[in-house]
Design a protein around this motif. Structure first.
Motif, PDB file in Angstrom:
ATOM      1  N   TYR A 130       0.582  -1.121  -0.115  1.00 22.20           N
ATOM      2  CA  TYR A 130       0.278  -0.163   0.103  1.00 22.20           C
ATOM      3  C   TYR A 130       0.498   1.417  -0.193  1.00 22.20           C
ATOM      4  CZ  TYR A 130      -4.382  -2.675   0.105  1.00 22.20           C
ATOM      5  OH  TYR A 130      -5.888  -3.409   0.336  1.00 22.20           O
ATOM      6  N   TRP A 240      -8.568   6.691  -2.411  1.00 21.25           N
ATOM      7  CA  TRP A 240      -8.941   6.514  -0.675  1.00 21.25           C
ATOM      8  C   TRP A 240      -9.565   6.993  -0.093  1.00 21.25           C
ATOM      9  CZ3 TRP A 240      -5.415   2.695   0.458  1.00 21.25           C
ATOM     10  CH2 TRP A 240      -4.524   3.032  -1.220  1.00 21.25           C
ATOM     11  N   PRO A 241      -9.758   6.097   0.938  1.00 19.58           N
ATOM     12  CA  PRO A 241     -11.014   6.666   2.002  1.00 19.58           C
ATOM     13  C   PRO A 241     -10.906   8.368   1.995  1.00 19.58           C
ATOM     14  CG  PRO A 241     -10.522   4.916   3.072  1.00 19.58           C
ATOM     15  CD  PRO A 241      -9.293   5.117   1.332  1.00 19.58           C
ATOM     16  N   CYS A 242      -9.976   8.473   2.539  1.00 19.10           N
ATOM     17  CA  CYS A 242      -9.668  10.190   3.017  1.00 19.10           C
ATOM     18  C   CYS A 242      -8.489  10.781   1.541  1.00 19.10           C
ATOM     19  CB  CYS A 242      -8.697  10.028   3.884  1.00 19.10           C
ATOM     20  SG  CYS A 242      -9.490   9.343   5.406  1.00 19.10           S
ATOM     21  N   ARG A 243      -8.876  11.682   1.447  1.00 20.89           N
ATOM     22  CA  ARG A 243      -8.422  12.583   0.378  1.00 20.89           C
ATOM     23  C   ARG A 243      -8.441  13.711   0.361  1.00 20.89           C
ATOM     24  NH1 ARG A 243      -9.314  11.763  -5.948  1.00 20.89           N
ATOM     25  NH2 ARG A 243     -11.296  12.583  -5.705  1.00 20.89           N
ATOM     26  N   ALA A 279      -5.555   8.902   1.294  1.00 21.93           N
ATOM     27  CA  ALA A 279      -4.441   7.698   2.239  1.00 21.93           C
ATOM     28  C   ALA A 279      -5.259   7.121   3.274  1.00 21.93           C
ATOM     29  CB  ALA A 279      -2.874   8.727   3.654  1.00 21.93           C
ATOM     30  N   TRP A 280      -5.036   6.232   3.438  1.00 23.90           N
ATOM     31  CA  TRP A 280      -6.187   4.778   4.290  1.00 23.90           C
ATOM     32  C   TRP A 280      -6.423   6.379   5.654  1.00 23.90           C
ATOM     33  CZ3 TRP A 280      -1.378   4.060   2.810  1.00 23.90           C
ATOM     34  CH2 TRP A 280      -0.601   4.444   4.199  1.00 23.90           C
ATOM     35  N   SER A 281      -6.631   6.888   6.037  1.00 18.83           N
ATOM     36  CA  SER A 281      -6.333   7.755   7.459  1.00 18.83           C
ATOM     37  C   SER A 281      -6.214   8.932   6.690  1.00 18.83           C
ATOM     38  CB  SER A 281      -6.219   6.721   8.616  1.00 18.83           C
ATOM     39  OG  SER A 281      -4.484   6.943   8.763  1.00 18.83           O
TER      40      SER A 281
END
Length: 332
Positions: A130, A240-243, A279-281
């Motif tokens: 990732y 991604w969940p967060c951008r 990113a994922w968070s």
């Protein structure tokens, strides 16, 4: 005799790349003396291979034009390189996995036993990391069409999907560059009068034009450097969940070189640019921004600003608290 034959085969494989090498360079590669290499070259000539001696600065030995090498002349290192390449290429090209497997099987059958044992010792499986932010594998047919135009030095017409509506471009294709599991075309755009670094997966080639062009000098003298420093190379922010995004106090060319895959860089001023990435968070996204060690401005959205504040507070608490004694510690 066996050692001589092995050296001769290795010399043939070295000459096969088309380079001109001095006797000293060849000796270093095959692990023999210059005198031995010259004797092996004479042996190859006696066997009918045209080995040319090039005199003057940059001279040495090279394989004559039109000389045909025997099929599948691999030393152990080349056997390993071929095996690894054929097993990993499906990670960047789609629709080629079966063909690559068949090619590897064919090569194994044609290799001498010793080379085959080295090649078969390397079984490689690719897995997504990732932190690499890889792009999906590209269609092999697209790469073949663009690569064919490059090798023939023919203009190529493509439908290119950028940030807006698709446009049809006629380009002078010069190089293909694979970077961060993404394919880029380095081409001169005569219509715009400028060089472009373009995502190949966003190109839909038209039928061949058969129209030749003259090669030009690529900016920086290196297609890889040009792609890595081109902020408008056609990248798109990955889902991604967060951008989020921020304006960094760094030139666009600098940020483009080190931005993770799946991010975009927009020119702002000579010394600033906007980086958009995912990113994922939110803390993970904040951490990626901090790796650039540059002042930030216009950070969006609010979740990213809050994550940066939390990271700052957490780091501050860690710096203020005394170091705890380690178990088993003491004077040594």
């Amino acid at each position: 005799m066996a050692a001589t034959s092995a050296r001769a085969l290795k010399l043939l494989s070295i000459f096969g790349i088309g380079a001109t090498l001095t006797a000293g360079e060849l000796a270093g590669r095959v692990g023999a003396s210059v005198r031995t290499v010259r004797r092996d070259i004479e042996t190859l000539r006696d066997l009918g291979y045209e080995i040319e001696a090039v005199r003057g600065a940059g001279g040495g030995y090279r394989l004559g034009r039109g000389t045909r090498l025997p099929p599948v002349v691999f030393d152990e290192d080349q056997a390993v390189a071929t095996a690894v390449a054929l097993q990993t290429v499906p990670a960047v090209l789609s629709g080629i996995r079966e063909n690559a497997a068949r090619a590897l099987a064919t090569l194994h059958q044609a290799m001498p036993v010793r080379s085959r044992l080295h090649a078969e010792a390397f079984t490689v499986s690719s897995a997504r990391n990732y932190w690499e932010f890889p792009a999906p594998p590209i269609e092999a047919g697209i790469v073949a069409a663009v690569g064919g135009a490059i090798s023939r030095r023919h203009l190529v017409r493509v439908d290119y999907t950028g940030d807006g509506e698709p446009v049809t471009l006629t380009l002078e294709p010069h190089e293909l560059v694979v970077w961060a599991a993404r394919w880029y075309l380095v081409a001169f755009d005569p219509g715009a009068g400028r060089w472009r670094a373009m995502r190949v997966d966003r190109c839909t080639p038209h039928p061949p034009t058969h129209v030749p062009f003259d090669r030009r000098d690529i900016p920086h003298g290196d297609p890889v450097v040009f792609v890595m420093t081109a902020h408008d190379r056609g990248d798109a922010a990955a889902e991604w969940p967060c951008r989020g995004s921020a304006v960094l106090a760094l030139p666009a060319a600098t940020v483009a070189r080190f931005a993770p895959g799946g991010s975009t860089v927009e020119y702002d001023t000579e010394g600033t640019c906007r980086l958009t990435l995912g990113a994922w968070s939110w803390p993970g996204l904040a951490g990626l921004l901090l790796t650039f060690d540059a002042d930030l401005a216009e950070v969006e959205p609010a979740e990213l600003r809050q994550a940066l504040r939390c990271l700052g507070a957490r780091i501050g608490r860690g710096l203020e608290s005394p170091a705890a004694p380690r178990p088993g510690g003491g004077a040594g």
